[in-house]
Design a protein around this motif. Structure first.
Motif, mmCIF file in Angstrom:
data_model
loop_
_atom_site.group_PDB
_atom_site.id
_atom_site.type_symbol
_atom_site.label_atom_id
_atom_site.label_comp_id
_atom_site.label_asym_id
_atom_site.label_seq_id
_atom_site.Cartn_x
_atom_site.Cartn_y
_atom_site.Cartn_z
ATOM 1 N N ALA A 71 0.830 -1.212 0.000
ATOM 2 C CA ALA A 71 0.000 0.000 0.000
ATOM 3 C C ALA A 71 0.862 1.258 0.000
ATOM 4 N N ASN A 72 1.918 1.257 0.821
ATOM 5 C CA ASN A 72 2.797 2.421 0.885
ATOM 6 C C ASN A 72 3.488 2.667 -0.446
ATOM 7 N N ALA A 73 3.945 1.577 -1.074
ATOM 8 C CA ALA A 73 4.665 1.706 -2.333
ATOM 9 C C ALA A 73 3.757 2.202 -3.457
ATOM 10 N N VAL A 74 2.532 1.683 -3.489
ATOM 11 C CA VAL A 74 1.622 2.022 -4.591
ATOM 12 C C VAL A 74 0.968 3.385 -4.391
ATOM 13 N N PHE A 75 0.474 3.636 -3.174
ATOM 14 C CA PHE A 75 -0.279 4.869 -2.937
ATOM 15 C C PHE A 75 0.550 5.970 -2.269
ATOM 16 N N GLY A 76 1.741 5.631 -1.824
ATOM 17 C CA GLY A 76 2.566 6.637 -1.163
ATOM 18 C C GLY A 76 3.853 6.935 -1.896
ATOM 19 N N ALA A 77 3.938 6.541 -3.173
ATOM 20 C CA ALA A 77 5.153 6.793 -3.955
ATOM 21 C C ALA A 77 5.421 8.295 -4.043
ATOM 22 N N ASN A 78 6.695 8.641 -4.066
ATOM 23 C CA ASN A 78 7.096 10.056 -4.131
ATOM 24 C C ASN A 78 8.108 10.255 -5.260
ATOM 25 N N PRO A 79 7.711 10.955 -6.350
ATOM 26 C CA PRO A 79 6.403 11.557 -6.593
ATOM 27 C C PRO A 79 5.325 10.495 -6.846
ATOM 28 N N SER A 80 4.091 10.907 -6.795
ATOM 29 C CA SER A 80 2.963 9.979 -6.886
ATOM 30 C C SER A 80 2.883 9.301 -8.254
ATOM 31 N N ILE A 81 2.442 8.049 -8.232
ATOM 32 C CA ILE A 81 2.104 7.371 -9.478
ATOM 33 C C ILE A 81 0.838 8.013 -10.032
ATOM 34 N N SER A 82 0.768 8.188 -11.326
ATOM 35 C CA SER A 82 -0.388 8.817 -11.963
ATOM 36 C C SER A 82 -1.688 8.157 -11.543
ATOM 37 N N ASP A 83 -2.692 8.972 -11.206
ATOM 38 C CA ASP A 83 -3.987 8.399 -10.819
ATOM 39 C C ASP A 83 -4.658 7.696 -11.989
ATOM 40 N N ASP A 84 -4.300 8.085 -13.231
ATOM 41 C CA ASP A 84 -4.819 7.366 -14.408
ATOM 42 C C ASP A 84 -4.341 5.919 -14.388
ATOM 43 N N ILE A 85 -3.052 5.747 -14.121
ATOM 44 C CA ILE A 85 -2.470 4.405 -14.086
ATOM 45 C C ILE A 85 -3.096 3.576 -12.972
ATOM 46 N N LEU A 86 -3.198 4.167 -11.784
ATOM 47 C CA LEU A 86 -3.729 3.416 -10.643
ATOM 48 C C LEU A 86 -5.215 3.118 -10.805
ATOM 49 N N ALA A 87 -5.977 4.081 -11.342
ATOM 50 C CA ALA A 87 -7.414 3.866 -11.529
ATOM 51 C C ALA A 87 -7.661 2.711 -12.496
ATOM 52 N N LYS A 88 -6.879 2.661 -13.574
ATOM 53 C CA LYS A 88 -7.043 1.568 -14.535
ATOM 54 C C LYS A 88 -6.536 0.251 -13.960
ATOM 55 N N SER A 89 -5.451 0.308 -13.193
ATOM 56 C CA SER A 89 -4.872 -0.906 -12.641
ATOM 57 C C SER A 89 -5.799 -1.557 -11.626
ATOM 58 N N GLN A 109 -9.049 -0.706 -11.345
ATOM 59 C CA GLN A 109 -10.405 -0.663 -11.909
ATOM 60 C C GLN A 109 -11.387 0.009 -10.960
ATOM 61 N N VAL A 110 -10.985 1.197 -10.478
ATOM 62 C CA VAL A 110 -11.846 2.010 -9.621
ATOM 63 C C VAL A 110 -11.799 3.445 -10.128
ATOM 64 N N ASP A 111 -12.676 4.272 -9.574
ATOM 65 C CA ASP A 111 -12.723 5.682 -9.954
ATOM 66 C C ASP A 111 -11.509 6.423 -9.396
ATOM 67 N N LYS A 112 -11.116 7.512 -10.052
ATOM 68 C CA LYS A 112 -9.960 8.300 -9.627
ATOM 69 C C LYS A 112 -10.155 8.887 -8.228
ATOM 70 N N THR A 113 -11.414 9.132 -7.852
ATOM 71 C CA THR A 113 -11.654 9.691 -6.520
ATOM 72 C C THR A 113 -11.239 8.705 -5.427
ATOM 73 N N VAL A 114 -11.403 7.416 -5.706
ATOM 74 C CA VAL A 114 -10.976 6.384 -4.754
ATOM 75 C C VAL A 114 -9.452 6.414 -4.631
ATOM 76 N N ILE A 115 -8.770 6.536 -5.757
ATOM 77 C CA ILE A 115 -7.310 6.599 -5.757
ATOM 78 C C ILE A 115 -6.831 7.821 -4.978
ATOM 79 N N SER A 116 -7.458 8.956 -5.223
ATOM 80 C CA SER A 116 -7.067 10.187 -4.524
ATOM 81 C C SER A 116 -7.241 10.047 -3.012
ATOM 82 N N SER A 117 -8.324 9.388 -2.616
ATOM 83 C CA SER A 117 -8.571 9.173 -1.185
ATOM 84 C C SER A 117 -7.512 8.287 -0.568
ATOM 85 N N LEU A 118 -7.118 7.241 -1.297
ATOM 86 C CA LEU A 118 -6.095 6.323 -0.797
ATOM 87 C C LEU A 118 -4.726 7.004 -0.736
ATOM 88 N N GLN A 119 -4.399 7.778 -1.770
ATOM 89 C CA GLN A 119 -3.128 8.473 -1.786
ATOM 90 C C GLN A 119 -3.012 9.462 -0.636
#
Length: 217
Positions: free
Chosen positions: A184-202, A204-214
């Motif tokens: 979780a730290n590596a995926v959602f806490g990367a510095n700089p952040s991994i693109s929310d487009d990449i994570l949302a597709k990976s 398969q959730v909405d970008k708002t979910v990714i933003s909340s996790l990050q």
């Protein structure tokens, strides 16, 4: 003939890669880590002059002290690796005490350089690891005091306290510096952040979910 040479070359390259992927056997009695040296690190830390070695270079005290589990996951690791014991340098082994609050977890993570063997000292734990793609098979078990479980090198694994009180375990790892990569730290806490487009597709959730996790990491 050319194909045989190519095959032999490929085999030798793979063999060399396997050899350097793990800590080599030391060619001296010990290599106390010299943490003050400016020498470039190749694999491990530079050696202190063996004439300067002292008992404290091979000693650690405090593994009997419970770790503080008042954190969001309810689990804490007390490592005993080359950072705590400089004499472990090049010896390919380390320890860790793990304390768990009730229902506390050590989140899914990997050790890129070590196999881990865990012994339950107190309480009961639900533990498991996941095999590599494409199977991603979960291999899990509930452990009780005195039980032992192995987490193979590099595989995602976790622990959870499923008993009625606190739990304690002790892990041995096949590296002086096993490393840890919490998923979780590596995926959602990367510095700089991994693109929310990449994570949302990976995921398969909405970008708002990714933003909340990050935001949590």
């Amino acid at each position: 003939m050319a194909n045989q040479i190519l095959l032999l070359t490929t085999f030798l390259a793979m063999t060399c890669a396997l050899v350097i992927a793990f800590e080599p056997s030391p060619l001296q009695d010990f290599c106390v880590a010299d943490t003050t040296s400016s020498v470039t690190r190749v694999n491990g830390l530079p050696c202190l002059d063996s004439k300067l070695a002292q008992a404290d270079h091979f000693f650690f005290s405090g593994l009997h002290i419970p770790g503080k589990t008042s954190n969001p996951v309810g689990g804490v690791v007390t490592p005993v690796n080359v950072v705590q014991i400089p004499g472990l340098n090049t010896l390919g082994i380390s320890l860790a005490r793990i304390d768990y609050a009730q229902w506390g977890v050590i989140p899914p993570h990997t050790h890129p350089r070590a196999t881990e063997i865990l012994t339950v000292l107190e309480g009961s734990l639900y533990v498991g690891f996941v095999t590599s793609n494409p199977d991603n098979k979960l291999i899990s078990k509930v452990l009780y005091t005195g039980d032992v479980f192995v987490f193979p090198v590099g595989l995602v694994h976790f622990q959870q306290n499923v008993g009625k009180g606190n739990a304690v375990s002790l892990s041995s790892l096949s590296s002086q510096n096993p490393g840890v990569n919490t998923i979780a730290n590596a995926v959602f806490g990367a510095n700089p952040s991994i693109s929310d487009d990449i994570l949302a597709k990976s995921f398969q959730v909405d970008k708002t979910v990714i933003s909340s996790l990050q935001a949590k990491f």
